[in-house]
Design a protein around this motif. Structure first.
Motif, short mmCIF file in Angstrom:
data_model
loop_
_atom_site.label_atom_id
_atom_site.label_comp_id
_atom_site.label_asym_id
_atom_site.label_seq_id
_atom_site.Cartn_x
_atom_site.Cartn_y
_atom_site.Cartn_z
N SER A 61 18.16 73.46 52.74
CA SER A 61 18.79 74.50 53.90
C SER A 61 17.92 74.69 55.20
O SER A 61 18.48 74.50 56.13
N TRP A 75 30.19 71.28 52.90
CA TRP A 75 28.72 70.69 53.51
C TRP A 75 29.26 69.67 54.57
O TRP A 75 28.56 69.73 55.44
N ARG A 118 28.00 76.96 56.52
CA ARG A 118 26.71 77.23 55.63
C ARG A 118 26.91 78.55 54.76
O ARG A 118 26.54 78.60 53.46
N VAL A 119 27.31 79.30 55.24
CA VAL A 119 27.63 80.42 54.26
C VAL A 119 28.64 80.31 53.32
O VAL A 119 28.21 80.59 52.05
N ALA A 120 29.67 79.61 53.67
CA ALA A 120 30.65 79.15 52.71
C ALA A 120 30.14 78.23 51.50
O ALA A 120 30.54 78.13 50.45
N TYR A 121 29.25 77.40 51.91
CA TYR A 121 28.39 76.57 51.06
C TYR A 121 27.77 77.38 50.02
O TYR A 121 27.80 76.97 48.79
N GLY A 122 27.12 78.20 50.51
CA GLY A 122 26.24 79.28 49.62
C GLY A 122 27.20 79.84 48.52
O GLY A 122 26.98 79.86 47.36
N LEU A 123 28.38 80.32 49.13
CA LEU A 123 29.27 81.11 48.21
C LEU A 123 29.83 80.11 47.06
O LEU A 123 29.91 80.31 45.88
N THR A 181 27.80 77.61 61.08
CA THR A 181 27.08 79.02 60.52
C THR A 181 28.13 79.48 59.40
O THR A 181 27.82 79.65 58.33
N VAL A 182 29.55 79.42 59.64
CA VAL A 182 30.73 79.81 58.54
C VAL A 182 30.39 78.64 57.41
O VAL A 182 30.53 79.06 56.34
N ARG A 184 32.57 73.04 47.61
CA ARG A 184 31.18 72.80 48.45
C ARG A 184 30.83 71.62 49.16
O ARG A 184 30.26 71.58 50.14
N THR A 216 19.00 73.44 59.00
CA THR A 216 19.05 74.56 60.08
C THR A 216 18.38 74.08 61.31
O THR A 216 18.48 74.18 62.46
#
Length: 75
Positions: free
Chosen positions: A5, A59, A40-45, A37-38, A55, A9
């Motif tokens: 991650s 990515w 990356r957040v969606a990836y985490g979720l 950014t969206v 995922r 970044t």
């Protein structure tokens, strides 16, 4: 997962800086940055929800935004 991650970044930040220095239109930089950014957040979720296929797609979207920052800088 934290090192990956952080690695993504730092590459993203470099892309934003290079795009800015190469006078890429600000609207293009903004759109790619927000999308990255969206993603990356969606990836985490997706990771938390164990949705591997989604995922991977998210990515790829984020990676594409990062590449696009460099490509738009070259043009």
């Amino acid at each position: 997962r934290v090192p990956q991650s952080a690695s993504g970044t730092t590459r993203f930040a470099a892309g934003v800086i290079i795009a800015h220095l190469c006078n890429t239109p600000q609207a293009t930089i903004d759109a790619l940055a927000v999308t990255f950014t969206v993603a990356r957040v969606a990836y985490g979720l997706c990771y938390i929800a164990d949705r591997s296929t989604l995922r991977s797609l998210v990515w790829a979207l984020g990676f594409g935004c990062m590449v696009a920052l460099f490509v738009t800088s070259a043009g």
